[in-house]
Scaffold this active site. Structure first.
Site, PDB file in Angstrom:
ATOM      1  N   PHE A  13       0.837  -1.208   0.000  1.00 32.08           N
ATOM      2  CA  PHE A  13       0.000   0.000   0.000  1.00 32.08           C
ATOM      3  C   PHE A  13       0.872   1.259   0.000  1.00 32.08           C
ATOM      4  O   PHE A  13       0.903   2.020  -0.982  1.00 32.08           O
ATOM      5  CB  PHE A  13      -0.935  -0.093   1.219  1.00 32.08           C
ATOM      6  N   ASP A  33      10.241  -6.154  -3.664  1.00 37.60           N
ATOM      7  CA  ASP A  33       9.170  -6.762  -2.865  1.00 37.60           C
ATOM      8  C   ASP A  33       9.211  -8.271  -3.058  1.00 37.60           C
ATOM      9  O   ASP A  33       9.665  -8.749  -4.102  1.00 37.60           O
ATOM     10  CB  ASP A  33       7.798  -6.213  -3.331  1.00 37.60           C
ATOM     11  N   ASN A  34       8.704  -9.001  -2.071  1.00 36.69           N
ATOM     12  CA  ASN A  34       8.564 -10.448  -2.266  1.00 36.69           C
ATOM     13  C   ASN A  34       7.091 -10.858  -2.313  1.00 36.69           C
ATOM     14  O   ASN A  34       6.782 -12.046  -2.307  1.00 36.69           O
ATOM     15  CB  ASN A  34       9.292 -11.236  -1.169  1.00 36.69           C
ATOM     16  N   LYS A 107      25.246   1.913   3.587  1.00 33.54           N
ATOM     17  CA  LYS A 107      26.636   2.249   3.931  1.00 33.54           C
ATOM     18  C   LYS A 107      27.555   1.999   2.736  1.00 33.54           C
ATOM     19  O   LYS A 107      28.381   2.845   2.374  1.00 33.54           O
ATOM     20  CB  LYS A 107      27.053   1.395   5.136  1.00 33.54           C
ATOM     21  N   ALA A 116      10.719   2.936   7.802  1.00 33.72           N
ATOM     22  CA  ALA A 116       9.312   3.095   8.207  1.00 33.72           C
ATOM     23  C   ALA A 116       9.127   2.513   9.594  1.00 33.72           C
ATOM     24  O   ALA A 116       9.085   1.299   9.778  1.00 33.72           O
ATOM     25  CB  ALA A 116       8.416   2.370   7.205  1.00 33.72           C
ATOM     26  N   TYR A 147       5.742  -7.417  15.996  1.00 39.58           N
ATOM     27  CA  TYR A 147       5.798  -6.220  15.140  1.00 39.58           C
ATOM     28  C   TYR A 147       6.432  -5.065  15.908  1.00 39.58           C
ATOM     29  O   TYR A 147       7.371  -4.422  15.433  1.00 39.58           O
ATOM     30  CB  TYR A 147       4.374  -5.881  14.707  1.00 39.58           C
TER      31      TYR A 147
END
Ligand code: NAD
Ligand code: UDP
Length: 329
Positions: A13, A33-34, A107, A116, A147
């Site tokens: 999203f 993304d997976n 790095k 995020a 989480y």
């Protein structure tokens, strides 16, 4: 020379809206993304653009990017309570191992990285509204701990890379954000209520509905994140909409908006569900000259129109996404 940005969680999203923003601002975007909770259709409109490149990859595995990289935005992570309850280990891994890989990549490339984070680092907060200097009230071993603690670790390791390696880092603490491209069956309250209204089902309120949330429309969130990336501030910044509402009143708003005359039914409150949440955005206002512009009425209408435009087949798919195929034995 065009600047290059890597966005993880690109098919999700928020990640897909960030890809749109950076493409529109003239960057070269690499999406990664997976698809564990994301969907290729969220980025389908970008796939043929010369400035967009997509790499299907699990960020908990070593990440290889050819050439230079100027910025990284790390948004890969399940974000809905139902998702991270279903895939707790992947949630911990993407916040810890995934973040470590991305910091290492930043790095190596001398890139600036924004990660995020979330209002969940405040847990079930005892301070209201939540300011960035509040340390939080998190149950480390509760179901949401996978989480919350992954995100808290993510903040710690990011600050360590900043302090020890002098890496350019930014940390955004995102509060409940909504809009088109949320997954209808992801379990979060907005898709849940809108899906129920559209299918003619009762709206399920968890607990007595007196818990509060403050909902931010996606375009406001993306603008805040963009401004934070280009600020010179390395500590966490809350980005969210402070307009707070109880879940009970919110259900009534959805019923009015959808015009569906649904009833509400009450179900058990999930363990450790935060009782109140509202961002204090004084810091973002001062630092970034940012505040949300889209009111709930306008944002909800846009979101509802998006859900309405989905096919009947998609709307009636009540089954939750099958995660088992992504789990490596
Ligand atoms: P989402 O589930 O729509 O998107 C997450 C994306 O990350 C998905 O496309 C998923 O497939 C991908 N992903 C997950 N694990 C991965 C891995 N190991 N490798 C590669 N890709 C992986 O969720 P969202 O709402 O867009 O959230 C995006 C980020 O923003 C997350 O980090 C989340 O914690 C954070 N956040 C979101 C909110 C919100 O209200 N939407 C609030 C706080 C924080
Ligand atoms: N909620 C609810 N009914 C639902 C889904 C969620 O009452 O069908 C409640 C949930 O218990 C929480 C709030 O809505 O208090 C927001 O939940 P969500 O999953 O969107 O995100 P959270 O802010 O808890 O991470």
């Amino acid at each position: 020379m065009i600047e290059k940005v890597l966005i993880t969680g690109a098919a999700g999203f928020l990640g897909s809206h960030l890809c749109d923003k950076f493409i529109n601002e003239g960057f070269h975007v690499i999406g990664m993304d997976n698809f564990i909770t994301g969907d290729k259709k969220n980025i389908a409109h970008l796939l043929d653009l010369p400035n967009f490149q997509f790499i299907e990859h699990d960020v908990t595995e070593f990440i290889k990017i050819e050439g230079n990289l100027d910025y990284i935005l790390h948004f890969a992570s399940p974000a809905s309570p139902i998702d991270y309850l279903k895939i707790p280990i992947q949630t911990l891994k993407v916040g810890s191992l995934g973040t470590h890989n991305l910091l290492g990549l930043a790095k190596a490339k001398n890139a600036r990285i924004l990660i995020a984070s979330t209002s969940e680092v405040y847990g079930d907060p005892l301070v209201h509204p939540q300011t960035e200097d509040y340390y939080g009230n998190v149950n480390t071993i509760g179901p949401r701990g996978v989480y919350d603690e992954a995100k808290r670790f993510q903040e710690s390791i990011t600050m360590a890379y900043h302090r020890f390696h002098g890496l350019e880092t930014r940390i955004v603490r995102i509060f409940n954000t909504y809009g088109p491209r949320m997954r209808l069956n992801d379990g979060r309250v907005i898709p849940a209520f809108m899906g129920q209204a559209l299918r003619g089902e009762d709206l399920t309120i968890f607990g007595d509905g007196m818990q509060t949330r403050s909902f931010c429309y996606v375009s406001d969130e993306v603008d805040g994140i963009y401004k934070l990336l280009f600020s010179d501030y390395s500590y966490p910044v809350n980005i969210g909409n402070p307009h707070e509402i109880t879940i009970k009143d919110f259900a009534e708003e959805i019923i009015k908006l959808t015009g569906t005359n649904q009833k509400v039914i009450y179900k058990e409150l999930p363990q450790d569900d935060p009782m109140q949440r509202q961002p204090d955005i004084s810091l973002a206002k001062k630092l970034l000259n940012w505040e949300p512009k889209v009111g709930r009425e306008e944002g909800m209408l846009k979101t509802f129109n998006y859900f309405k435009s989905l096919s009947a087949e998609e709307l009636h798919k009540s089954e939750h996404k099958d995660f088992t195929k992504h789990i490596k034995k």
